[in-house]
Design an enzyme around this catalytic site. Structure first.
Site, PDB file in Angstrom:
ATOM      1  N   SER A 202     -47.317  52.529   9.204  1.00 47.96           N
ATOM      2  CA  SER A 202     -47.544  51.200   9.767  1.00 47.96           C
ATOM      3  C   SER A 202     -46.891  50.078   8.953  1.00 47.96           C
ATOM      4  CB  SER A 202     -49.049  50.958   9.916  1.00 47.96           C
ATOM      5  OG  SER A 202     -49.690  51.151   8.674  1.00 47.96           O
TER       6      SER A 202
ATOM      7  N   PHE B  13     -53.280  42.312   7.359  1.00 47.15           N
ATOM      8  CA  PHE B  13     -51.892  42.771   7.387  1.00 47.15           C
ATOM      9  C   PHE B  13     -51.757  43.937   8.342  1.00 47.15           C
ATOM     10  CE2 PHE B  13     -50.939  41.200   2.873  1.00 47.15           C
ATOM     11  CZ  PHE B  13     -50.083  40.220   3.334  1.00 47.15           C
ATOM     12  N   CYS B  14     -50.535  44.226   8.686  1.00 46.05           N
ATOM     13  CA  CYS B  14     -50.212  45.407   9.463  1.00 46.05           C
ATOM     14  C   CYS B  14     -50.951  46.611   8.878  1.00 46.05           C
ATOM     15  CB  CYS B  14     -48.712  45.650   9.392  1.00 46.05           C
ATOM     16  SG  CYS B  14     -48.208  47.133  10.218  1.00 46.05           S
ATOM     17  N   PRO B  15     -51.658  47.458   9.566  1.00 46.46           N
ATOM     18  CA  PRO B  15     -51.670  47.520  11.024  1.00 46.46           C
ATOM     19  C   PRO B  15     -52.811  46.759  11.681  1.00 46.46           C
ATOM     20  CG  PRO B  15     -52.725  49.455  10.155  1.00 46.46           C
ATOM     21  CD  PRO B  15     -52.376  48.596   8.979  1.00 46.46           C
ATOM     22  N   ASP B  40     -50.131  37.855   9.927  1.00 44.50           N
ATOM     23  CA  ASP B  40     -49.174  38.855   9.472  1.00 44.50           C
ATOM     24  C   ASP B  40     -47.806  38.563  10.100  1.00 44.50           C
ATOM     25  OD1 ASP B  40     -47.684  41.061   8.903  1.00 44.50           O
ATOM     26  OD2 ASP B  40     -48.945  42.492   9.982  1.00 44.50           O
TER      27      ASP B  40
END
Ligand SMILES: Cc1cc2nc3c(=O)[nH]c(=O)nc-3n(C[C@H](O)[C@H](O)[C@H](O)COP(=O)(O)OP(=O)(O)OC[C@H]3O[C@@H](n4cnc5c(N)ncnc54)[C@H](O)[C@@H]3O)c2cc1C
Lengths: 410, 79
Positions: A202, B13-15, B40
């Site tokens: 990810s 943040f990702c994810p 993000d």
């Protein structure tokens, strides 16, 4: 007049609960000995499993029993340890009911009941797949299955997010590749990894490191694949986005949820992720109740490292409340997930609430460090390596500034 | 009735933002609109790519005070 004893009640007996109980037992030993305070752990069963080893069990044939110890051997003797799982948590009335029907009142509560990988959450998944997220004995079934494999397609599928140990599907792909190469079967067995995300891992900086290595090993990736169901007869996995993939062996990362007792108590909605202040780790709306580790709804990786670092924050904050110092501390969101990327190389996915993961070069040293953490796990739980661990992690919590909002990530 | 949901993924943040979007998508139907608030920097491009893949529409990504409001219209129900 003797003061009433105050009870700190910890639900769960995994990574974070054990670390917290031992830390409190050591820092509050005087108060415990003179009867002012009790630290009680309510556990579901008598075992404690080192979960990261599930990968070694599944793909390297390690013995599942080697990674399970009795919890009592890991707890400081000053901790009261009761095997009687929580069944209902009443935050408003400071009370927990156990499966045996006992009511336990508390002054401070910590929910450390972890997360549960639950294949029954997706149609067809339970009967069609194996996994290494529901314990070492289930992970061993993968070892049996891959040893029987002669040809075909193995699909490793992330069938729900969030899940414990985000790097583990990538690690599984590399480890399976290595196993098949050793058996001279790699040309006959295809490996496909499906992920809901835009890229193999990810976080982009890590994906940039991992993707070429996966390609080099011939591991195929299907991105934006949110599993919606599995058809065990047709041996096909379907995605919400309209794709499908056929398998001969399906290794799934099942969807996760919080503990049943949490869901049944109406905490954290359908999936039971406890609504938690991401700085002080207090349960939202409750000054005397905390959550930590996998159980929370905080968007950081569900990992042992987070469980460990959060247990330190909860320990400090409970002591601050007990002693009325007004000095709460705030967790900085540090994560540090080790990832094996094949050929005995590793890297660490490291970030905080305000700093993103950086690109890095995998190394043998980082692989060795991952393995060393594994060996040190049982001692880390006791708190005896606290100094070394805090030298490694640096400062991961800070004095909470009253009224300060968590700095948004920019 | 079509629903208009607002999901706050700020500070994650990702994810995080994609995970939040997937959870909302699972419960959605054609015509629904999802506003996702994200800090993000990768969220917009990831969501744009996911919309293309899944047959949905990124209507707009508006810069607001310190975050981006990403508006997604559900044109294709989850399969
Ligand atoms: C395959 C795999 C690989 C991993 N690799 C890594 C890694 O490399 N690095 C890393 O940092 N992390 C890794 N992890 C993740 C790590 O193991 C977990 O994130 C960590 O153990 C979480 O700690 P916890 O205290 O929140 O929950 P757990 O350690 O899971 O403990 C939860 C406890 O709560 C108990 N419980 C549940 N319900 C109740 C109830 N009603 N009443 C009482 N007790 C209850 C359970 O029995 C258990 O004792 C991995 C996990 C897996 C599965």
């Amino acid at each position: 007049m003797k003061r009433m004893q105050k009870k700190i009640l910890i639900l769960g007996a995994g990574t974070s609960a054990t670390m917290l109980a031992n830390d409190l037992a050591s820092k509050l030993h005087k108060e415990i000995l003179n009867g002012e305070i009790s630290v009680e752990v309510l556990a579901e069963n008598i075992y404690h499993t080192f979960q990261p080893a599930n990968l070694d069990v599944a793909f390297k044939g390690a013995n599942p029993g080697d990674f399970v110890k009795s919890e009592i051997s890991l707890l400081n003797a000053r901790v009261e340890y009761v095997v009687d799982a929580a069944s209902k948590i009443s935050l408003e009335s400071n009370k927990v009911t156990t499966v045996s029907g006992k009511e336990v009142n508390y002054d401070y509560l910590v929910i450390a009941t972890g997360s549960v990988a639950d294949p029954s959450l997706l149609e067809g998944l339970e009967e069609s797949s194996l996994n290494f997220h529901t314990g070492p004995f289930n992970a061993h079934k993968i070892w049996t299955a891959i040893n029987e494999l002669k040809s075909g397609t193995v699909v490793i599928s992330i069938a729900g997010v969030p899940h414990k140990c985000p790097p583990s599907p990538i690690e599984a792909s590399f480890l399976l590749d290595e196993f098949l190469r050793r058996k001279n079967l790699r040309n006959d067995v295809k490996i496909i990894l499906t992920t809901p995300y835009a890229r193999p891992y990810s976080a982009e900086p890590i994906s940039e490191v991992v993707e070429p290595r996966l390609k080099k090993k011939g591991i195929e990736i299907m991105t934006f694949f949110n599993v919606s169901r599995v058809d065990p007869q047709a041996k096909k996995v379907y995605s919400m986005e309209g794709d499908d993939v056929s398998y001969d062996l399906l290794i799934a990362i099942p969807p996760h949820r919080g503990a049943k007792a949490v869901i049944d108590s109406g905490i954290g909605g359908k999936y039971g992720w406890v609504p938690t202040e991401r700085d002080t780790l207090q349960i939202k709306g409750f000054e005397n109740a905390f959550a930590m580790g996998d159980a929370t709804d905080i968007p950081v990786s569900k990992s042992g490292v987070v469980a460990h670092l959060e247990s330190e924050v909860v320990s400090e904050n409970i002591i601050a409340l007990l002693r009325n110092t007004g000095k709460l501390v705030a967790y900085n969101g540090r994560i540090n997930c080790p990832m094996e990327v094949g050929n005995r190389h590793g890297l660490f996915v490291s970030a905080t609430y305000t700093s993103q993961t950086q690109k890095q070069t995998p190394s043998i040293l980082k692989y060795v460090m991952k393995k060393a953490f594994g060996i040190a796990y049982w001692v880390v739980l006791s708190g005896k390596l606290n100094i070394i661990m805090s030298l490694y992690f640096g400062k991961t919590h800070y004095p909470k500034v009253e009224g300060e909002q968590q700095a948004p990530v920019s | 009735m079509d629903e208009h949901k607002v999901i706050d993924s700020r500070g994650s943040f990702c994810p995080g933002p994609l995970t939040d979007l997937y959870a909302a998508y699972k419960e959605s139907k054609v015509g629904d609109v999802i506003d996702l608030l994200a800090t993000d920097p990768a969220a917009k491009s990831d969501i744009e790519a996911w919309c293309k893949k899944s047959g949905n529409e990124l209507v707009e990504a508006k810069e607001e005070q310190g975050y981006t409001r990403i508006i997604v219209r559900i044109n294709t129900a989850p399969r």
